[in-house]
Scaffold this motif. Structure first.
Motif, short mmCIF file in Angstrom:
data_model
loop_
_atom_site.label_atom_id
_atom_site.label_comp_id
_atom_site.label_asym_id
_atom_site.label_seq_id
_atom_site.Cartn_x
_atom_site.Cartn_y
_atom_site.Cartn_z
N GLU A 153 0.84 -1.20 0.00
CA GLU A 153 0.00 0.00 0.00
C GLU A 153 0.88 1.25 0.00
O GLU A 153 1.81 1.34 0.80
CB GLU A 153 -0.86 0.02 1.27
CG GLU A 153 -2.17 -0.75 1.17
CD GLU A 153 -3.10 -0.20 0.13
OE1 GLU A 153 -3.55 0.95 0.28
OE2 GLU A 153 -3.36 -0.91 -0.88
N ARG A 174 0.22 7.91 1.44
CA ARG A 174 -0.28 9.05 0.66
C ARG A 174 -0.02 10.34 1.43
O ARG A 174 -0.43 10.48 2.59
CB ARG A 174 -1.77 8.86 0.40
CG ARG A 174 -2.07 7.61 -0.46
CD ARG A 174 -3.48 7.13 -0.27
NE ARG A 174 -3.74 6.81 1.12
CZ ARG A 174 -4.96 6.50 1.58
NH1 ARG A 174 -6.00 6.46 0.77
NH2 ARG A 174 -5.14 6.22 2.88
N SER A 211 -0.11 13.89 -3.25
CA SER A 211 -1.29 14.51 -3.88
C SER A 211 -1.17 16.01 -3.68
O SER A 211 -0.94 16.47 -2.56
CB SER A 211 -2.58 14.02 -3.20
OG SER A 211 -2.79 12.67 -3.48
N LEU A 218 -9.38 16.02 2.31
CA LEU A 218 -8.91 14.67 1.93
C LEU A 218 -8.34 13.94 3.14
O LEU A 218 -8.57 12.74 3.35
CB LEU A 218 -7.85 14.76 0.83
CG LEU A 218 -8.35 15.22 -0.55
CD1 LEU A 218 -7.17 15.43 -1.50
CD2 LEU A 218 -9.31 14.19 -1.15
N GLN A 222 -11.03 12.92 5.53
CA GLN A 222 -11.84 11.82 4.97
C GLN A 222 -11.04 10.53 4.91
O GLN A 222 -11.55 9.51 4.45
CB GLN A 222 -12.31 12.18 3.55
CG GLN A 222 -13.41 13.23 3.52
CD GLN A 222 -13.54 13.86 2.14
OE1 GLN A 222 -13.09 13.28 1.15
NE2 GLN A 222 -14.14 15.03 2.10
N GLY A 223 -9.78 10.57 5.30
CA GLY A 223 -8.97 9.38 5.28
C GLY A 223 -8.40 9.03 3.93
O GLY A 223 -7.87 7.95 3.70
N LYS A 224 -8.49 9.98 2.98
CA LYS A 224 -7.94 9.71 1.65
C LYS A 224 -6.46 10.04 1.57
O LYS A 224 -5.80 9.75 0.57
CB LYS A 224 -8.72 10.49 0.59
CG LYS A 224 -10.13 9.93 0.41
CD LYS A 224 -10.95 10.74 -0.56
CE LYS A 224 -12.35 10.12 -0.64
NZ LYS A 224 -13.33 11.04 -1.22
N LEU A 225 -5.95 10.67 2.59
CA LEU A 225 -4.52 10.93 2.71
C LEU A 225 -4.07 10.44 4.08
O LEU A 225 -4.87 10.40 5.03
CB LEU A 225 -4.23 12.44 2.60
CG LEU A 225 -4.47 13.12 1.26
CD1 LEU A 225 -4.22 14.62 1.40
CD2 LEU A 225 -3.54 12.53 0.18
N ASP A 226 -2.78 10.07 4.18
CA ASP A 226 -2.25 9.63 5.46
C ASP A 226 -1.51 10.78 6.15
O ASP A 226 -1.58 10.95 7.36
CB ASP A 226 -1.28 8.47 5.26
CG ASP A 226 -1.96 7.31 4.54
OD1 ASP A 226 -3.08 6.95 4.94
OD2 ASP A 226 -1.38 6.81 3.55
N ARG A 261 -3.17 11.97 9.85
CA ARG A 261 -4.51 11.82 10.42
C ARG A 261 -4.40 10.90 11.63
O ARG A 261 -3.49 10.05 11.72
CB ARG A 261 -5.48 11.30 9.37
CG ARG A 261 -5.24 9.88 8.89
CD ARG A 261 -6.22 9.50 7.78
NE ARG A 261 -5.65 8.37 7.03
CZ ARG A 261 -5.88 7.10 7.38
NH1 ARG A 261 -6.61 6.77 8.43
NH2 ARG A 261 -5.35 6.12 6.64
#
Lengths: 482, 272
Positions: free
Chosen positions: B10, B13, B46, B57, B60-64, B209
């Motif tokens: 994985e 991000r 990103s 982002l 929302q958990g779309k980035l770490d 996050r």
């Protein structure tokens, strides 16, 4: 100054002026054309640009994202605004009220400011932009303006958000104009370099006959027509015809001049003739009385005295000599005479031959007379003898005398030519006067007598002399006028 | 070790914004490759145009991880963990600069810019927004009334450009960004003049996050904090004019928290 210049220079100067004027006209029209082309190209591109810009600007203006609007208009002409000393495109976004939303020259047109503060040109521009309603770009071309403008409304869903203004500095056209002008100047110089020698040559060719004619005419004032020798251009063109007319005029002038001189000579000779004949008559009358008195005295007078007899004889001889001289002066052409016959002319050949033989001169004799002619023989013979004897005297040893006598058209022609010394022109005028200084032998009455006879017979006597040939021509009319 | 072996699994991000790292694509790419090698796993960066997008982002958990400003960190502290704080000129601190065009020699302070055009970088930026908002509180007015007009450029560098070009009469900018620009692009900064420098604040930190895996958190922290110990890391840091990264502590951002509270308290309807 040009007014008094010779055609030699006038023509090249004028053609140079013509070339320059043409070049200026062509350049101006090229510049006008270039301006037109540039303007059209510029506006064509600007229209596309403004449509793209307006589409891009609408969302940014809706979000009131003035920085994005600035970045968009800044990217349209990236060079603009970077160096404020150079003329560059002006892009303005005006809000719905016509105030500056943002411009790519923010220092000159700050946000929210009234563009009219930038000058009268921008006040007019603002009004034009606000008045323009259609959703198409419109050109705003203001007189004496700094920029040429294109305005286009920014409209979203039929709500007018503002206007886009693209301004193109007119000074951008200047370098193109300068290039054209420079090129035109070179072309003009080149054509001058080619055409000037040609026009110089042409002018020379054109001017030469005129200069010749003008010089010749100028000389007419200072030289007598007889001595004029003009080298004129021959052609059928105007100058050629002018030359021809001038030459004809000159010939007529010369003829008139000669005629005048002839008349003067004839008048003078006429006057002398009248004077001499009246003097002769005045002398003859007492002379006859004196001779009669001497004769009577000698016959009936007391003449035994030797001295008296000698004196009387002396007087008588002197008076007789006077009578002879006076008789010679009193030419009487019409004293009873018989009609002229061919043989009368032949007699003269015989009479003159011994005289010629003394000098071993040759006489070429051409008597073409075949029939009697209604002219008194004696005066004609006397004239011919005089002229022939003169000719024989004039020739050198072994010289040549030619005599030709012929009749044609009611005129008798006698021509006597000798190859002796010629008579200078200034002497010819006085040639026929009595006691001519030209006569080396004799009393100088020979030609005077000839002249008088010919005059009385209603004829004409002419002399023409040039080295090697002196010609006397006598023309006598006969028949109809007698 | 071949690269291909190391980038399995994985990806981690990480979010970035141009507000602060402006147009440095090649740097970002080099940094990503460096981190991948150090971490032994794929790293994805990103980039978004504003702090707001990045924070969304992240939340929302779309980035770490994300490199954000101290202001959003202070606001969303409960949902975030501080990963590392850059060290600039020996300290994890920076200042906000108030700048005006170089032609403006009269302005002595923010008060002189009343009724002028003013440029902010981002509404979630501390130096590019909050600092001025806080100062305006002292003048008992809000930006909407104090200035004639304000606008956001979305990046500190663009605030400098807006002030240099004269689009804005003044602007507030990250002092670190201005200094770096002054070093590499003096032709731009020379057209501006720094009127005043604020007190120091915590340097924009790298945050994670709250739900990020502890192991990954430790690995990333380790990679960042040791960047100043290998040549490649030092070269990358030098390109950012940074000395390195430090663990940092939440208290670094107390100044920002204080200002945030003051601004919120005064306006009622808080800025986002």
């Amino acid at each position: 100054m040009l007014h008094n210049l010779s055609f030699r220079y006038k023509v090249p100067v004028r053609s140079s002026i013509l070339i320059l004027v043409t070049a200026v006209f062509v350049t101006v029209s090229l510049m006008y054309r270039a301006y037109d082309d540039m303007r059209r190209d510029l506006l064509f591109n600007a229209e596309g640009m403004s449509r793209v810009l307006v589409r891009t600007l609408v969302p940014a203006i809706l979000h009131d994202d003035v920085w994005q609007v600035y970045e968009v208009i800044q990217s349209a002409y990236p060079a603009a605004g970077a160096d404020t000393t150079l003329a560059s495109e002006l892009i303005m976004v005006l809000d719905a009220a016509g105030n500056t939303y943002v411009a790519n020259q923010p220092k000159r047109f700050p946000m929210l400011s009234d563009p009219a503060l930038g000058g009268p040109e921008f006040a007019l521009l603002k009004r034009a932009a606000l008045q323009h309603q259609e959703e198409t770009p419109a050109v705003v071309d203001l007189d004496l303006a700094e920029y040429l403008y294109l305005v286009m409304p920014i409209v979203s869903d039929r709500v007018r958000l503002g206007s886009l203004v693209l301004g193109f500095p007119r000074s951008l056209f200047l370098p193109r104009f300068l290039t054209i002008a420079k090129r035109a100047a070179w072309m003009t110089l080149l054509s001058l370099a080619v055409l000037l020698p040609i026009t110089w040559y042409w002018a020379g060719r054109m001017a030469r006959p005129m200069i010749q004619l003008a010089d010749c005419m100028a000389r007419l004032g200072t030289t007598t027509p007889e001595h004029m020798r003009c080298d004129l251009y021959e052609s059928q063109d105007e100058i050629g015809r002018l030359g021809l007319s001038f030459r004809r005029m000159l010939a007529e002038l010369q003829e008139k001049h000669a005629l005048e001189r002839q008349i003067v000579v004839a008048d003078r000779l006429g006057a002398i003739g009248r004077l001499t004949s009246s003097i002769a008559h005045e002398i003859n009358n007492p002379l006859g009385g004196m001779l009669n008195a001497i004769d009577t005295f000698k016959r009936h007078g007391n003449c035994e005295d030797e001295r008296t007899h000698r004196t009387m004889s002396l007087l008588e001889r002197g008076l007789l000599q006077i009578r002879d001289t006076v008789a010679a002066l009193l030419v009487e052409a019409k004293a009873g005479s018989h009609t002229l016959k061919p043989v009368d002319i032949e007699d003269i050949h015989t009479l003159v031959a011994p005289e010629a033989a003394k000098k071993s001169a040759r006489i070429e004799w051409h008597n073409e007379l075949r029939m009697p002619i209604d002219l008194p023989a004696t005066p004609v013979r006397q004239t011919l003898i005089n002229l022939l004897l003169n000719a024989v005297h004039a020739v050198e040893e072994n010289g040549l005398v030619r005599c030709r006598v012929w009749a044609r058209d009611g005129r008798l022609h006698m021509q006597i030519i000798n190859d002796g010394r010629h008579i200078p022109a200034d002497k010819i005028e006085h040639l026929f006067e009595p006691f001519s200084p030209l006569s080396e032998t004799g009393h100088g009455l020979g030609l005077w007598v000839c002249y008088q006879i010919v005059q009385q017979l209603g004829g004409d006597i002419q002399v023409h002399s040039e080295p090697g040939s002196t010609v006397f021509t006598v023309v006598l009319r006969y028949g109809e006028n007698e | 070790m071949p690269l291909a072996w190391s980038v399995q699994g994985e990806p981690i991000r990480i979010g970035l914004t141009p507000v602060f790292l402006d147009d440095q694509t090649s740097f970002v790419e080099d940094w990503r490759a460096y981190l991948e090698r150090r971490l032994g796993r794929p790293v994805a960066f990103s980039q978004r145009s504003s702090y707001r997008d990045i924070m969304d982002l992240l939340l929302q958990g779309k980035l770490d991880f994300a490199w954000v400003c101290g202001y959003p960190y202070a606001r969303y502290e409960s949902e975030l963990r501080l990963a590392a704080v850059p060290v600039y000129q020996g300290q994890p601190l920076y200042r906000a600069y108030l700048i005006v065009p170089s032609g403006d020699t009269a302005t002595r302070s923010l008060a002189d810019l009343r009724n002028k055009l003013f440029a902010y970088s981002d509404a979630d930026s501390n130096s590019g927004y909050l600092v001025v908002q806080y100062q305006l509180l002292g003048m008992e007015t809000r930006s909407g009334e104090f200035f004639r007009r304000t606008f956001f450029t979305g990046a500190h560098r663009k605030v400098v450009e807006a002030v240099a070009a004269g689009v804005a009469d003044g602007g507030t900018v990250d002092g670190y960004v201005w200094d770096v620009l002054n070093e590499f692009h003096p032709e731009l900064t020379s057209r501006t003049r720094v009127v005043s420098r604020s007190e120091t604040y915590g340097f924009p930190p790298l945050v994670a996050r709250r739900g990020v895996d502890d192991r990954i958190m430790r690995e990333v922290q380790g990679a960042l904090l040791s960047m100043d110990r290998d040549a490649e890391g030092v070269a990358l840091l030098k390109r950012l004019s940074l000395d390195g990264f430090t663990q940092g502590s939440s208290s670094l951002f107390d100044g920002i928290r204080r200002m945030m509270a003051a601004v919120r308290g005064s306006s009622g309807a808080a800025q986002p």
